[in-house]
Design an enzyme around this catalytic site. Structure first.
Site, PDB file in Angstrom:
ATOM      1  N   ASP A  26       0.804  -1.226   0.000  1.00  0.00           N
ATOM      2  CA  ASP A  26       0.000   0.000   0.000  1.00  0.00           C
ATOM      3  C   ASP A  26       0.836   1.273   0.000  1.00  0.00           C
ATOM      4  O   ASP A  26       0.286   2.372  -0.129  1.00  0.00           O
ATOM      5  CB  ASP A  26      -0.962   0.000   1.190  1.00  0.00           C
ATOM      6  N   ASP A  43      -5.529  -5.597  -5.544  1.00  0.00           N
ATOM      7  CA  ASP A  43      -5.316  -4.174  -5.271  1.00  0.00           C
ATOM      8  C   ASP A  43      -3.882  -3.741  -5.607  1.00  0.00           C
ATOM      9  O   ASP A  43      -3.609  -2.601  -5.949  1.00  0.00           O
ATOM     10  CB  ASP A  43      -5.577  -3.857  -3.794  1.00  0.00           C
TER      11      ASP A  43
HETATM   12  N1  GLY Z   1      -6.948  -2.059  -0.845  1.00  0.00           N
HETATM   13  C1  GLY Z   1      -7.951  -2.444   0.057  1.00  0.00           C
HETATM   14  C2  GLY Z   1      -9.322  -2.237  -0.428  1.00  0.00           C
HETATM   15  O1  GLY Z   1      -9.603  -2.050  -1.590  1.00  0.00           O
HETATM   16  O2  GLY Z   1     -10.198  -2.264   0.416  1.00  0.00           O
END
Ligand code: GLY
Length: 410
Positions: free
Chosen positions: A127, A189
């Site tokens: 992230d 993601d």
């Molecule tokens: N990256 C985490 C989500 O989309 O909730």
């Protein structure tokens, strides 16, 4: 211009009528919606500002859980463990771009600065891309500062430390290796965070970052999808031979379901990979993952805003995820340019109609709270952020509106 509008309306009508559910076409006034976003940003800043005129830049807006009963953002401390911390600074930078308001720019600088340390510590998880590129990346678009670029390049190098050459992808969640017995896990993601690697490779960073990002995208394309183009949330790999062990879910309804935001990350992700690589394989794949999303959307939703998971057995009684709609609309506005022709026009029509629907009182927060949008779902299986205002919905909504505005000007 009128001709284009009529074509879009016709294409959208074709899309709507081929659906089991008829969808009322809405009109989108982009300037009006951009103004709405700026008004909400000012309301949020008023709410965040202390009596002495200062802000606590170390607390980043994240969600509003109670719709109209709570006006202001719940904030989270600025740190690597908070994956959403880059979105608010990004929203401020985008608002500065649309308004030129110097007070917003000063706030953007303050909230961005609070994240700097994340670039220079051991990488917590994938992230870091969302965190640093949505903040410093948007800031760099405005100020072209060497300092900002250095932070982005350091963040991209940091993300690269999670790349496993045996598997060919980034380890998304180091913290989940032991609890789940997921030796190497990659989540959909993660595709979004390749943006920062590609950008860094192109803008003075290590050229190898490009190769890592392409390898991640190719490995993911091979292992992370079912034959119809729908994706698993998590791909679990063997670290010894690099093989896929299984595809599972973490935030979706079931391992084999279509978690709307996961699919939206795939749509945006492969569109962005094509932007940097110009490799037609990725363009074709971006369309494949888009088309299966749109097909399922038509089957399951009463408008263009998906259910949080398209396989939730409650059907239209299940909560929606406006954030996924924002990500898809944003991505489609880019994808349609690459695809062109009728198919591209159809993507554009759907994107604009999605934004139009999001811009109605059904989805906009208006005076109810200071966010742009309501009705997003964060982590349904954990019972967290269900039918809420969530900061990344606002981020991609604004990015999409700005993209739509640029397209209209041309
Ligand atoms: N990256 C985490 C989500 O989309 O909730």
């Amino acid at each position: 211009m009128i001709k284009t509008k009529r074509l879009i309306a016709l294409l959208f009508a074709a899309f709507a009528f081929s659906s089991a559910i008829s969808i009322q076409a809405q009109t989108l006034d982009i300037d009006r919606q951009l103004k709405y976003c700026s008004t909400q940003v000012h309301r949020a800043l008023d709410e965040l500002r202390h009596k002495d005129g200062t802000y606590d830049y170390t607390m980043q807006p994240r969600n509003i859980l109670n719709g109209d009963r709570q006006k202001g953002w719940n904030c989270r401390p600025a740190k690597a463990e908070e994956w959403c911390d880059g979105f608010w600074p990004g929203i401020l930078w985008m608002t500065y771009q649309t308004t030129g308001d110097e007070a917003v720019r000063r706030a953007a600088e303050g909230y961005t600065e609070s994240l700097r340390g994340i670039a220079y510590q051991p990488c917590y998880d994938h992230d870091i891309g969302f965190l640093m590129f949505c903040s410093y990346g948007k800031g760099y678009e405005v100020n072209h500062s060497r300092e900002y670029k250095d932070v982005i390049l350091a963040s991209a190098d940091s993300l690269a430390t999670l790349f496993n050459p045996i598997v060919g992808t980034i380890l998304s969640w180091p913290r989940e290796v032991k609890p789940h017995n997921w030796p190497h896990n990659t989540i959909m993601d993660n595709m979004m965070n390749l943006d920062m690697m590609f950008w860094a490779a192109k803008n003075g960073g290590n050229p190898l970052l490009y190769d890592l990002a392409v390898t991640h995208a190719k490995t993911t394309m091979l292992n992370h999808f079912r034959p119809d183009g729908s994706c698993y949330h998590v791909a679990v790999y063997d670290t010894i031979n690099g093989n896929l062990i299984k595809g599972v879910t973490h935030q979706g309804y079931a391992d084999n379901s279509m978690w709307a935001r996961g699919q939206s990350w795939a749509i945006y992700g492969y569109t962005m990979v094509y932007r940097y690589t110009h490799n037609k394989v990725f363009l074709d794949f971006a369309q494949k993952v888009t088309d299966v999303y749109l097909k399922r959307l038509k089957q399951t939703s009463d408008d263009l805003i998906p259910l949080w998971d398209m396989d939730d057995p409650r059907g239209t009684k299940a909560p929606k995820d406006a954030s996924a709609a924002c990500v898809v609309a944003d991505a489609l506005l880019e994808l349609q340019e690459y695809v062109g022709d009728e198919k591209g026009a159809e993507y554009k029509a759907i994107a604009l109609q999605t934004l139009a629907q999001l811009s109605t009182p059904k989805y906009q927060s208006g005076k109810r709270n200071v966010s742009f949008l309501m009705h997003s779902t964060g982590h349904h299986p954990a019972g967290s952020e269900i039918d809420a205002s969530i900061i990344y919905a606002d981020y991609y909504y604004l990015e999409a509106l700005m993209r739509a505005k640029r397209l209209n000007v041309r």
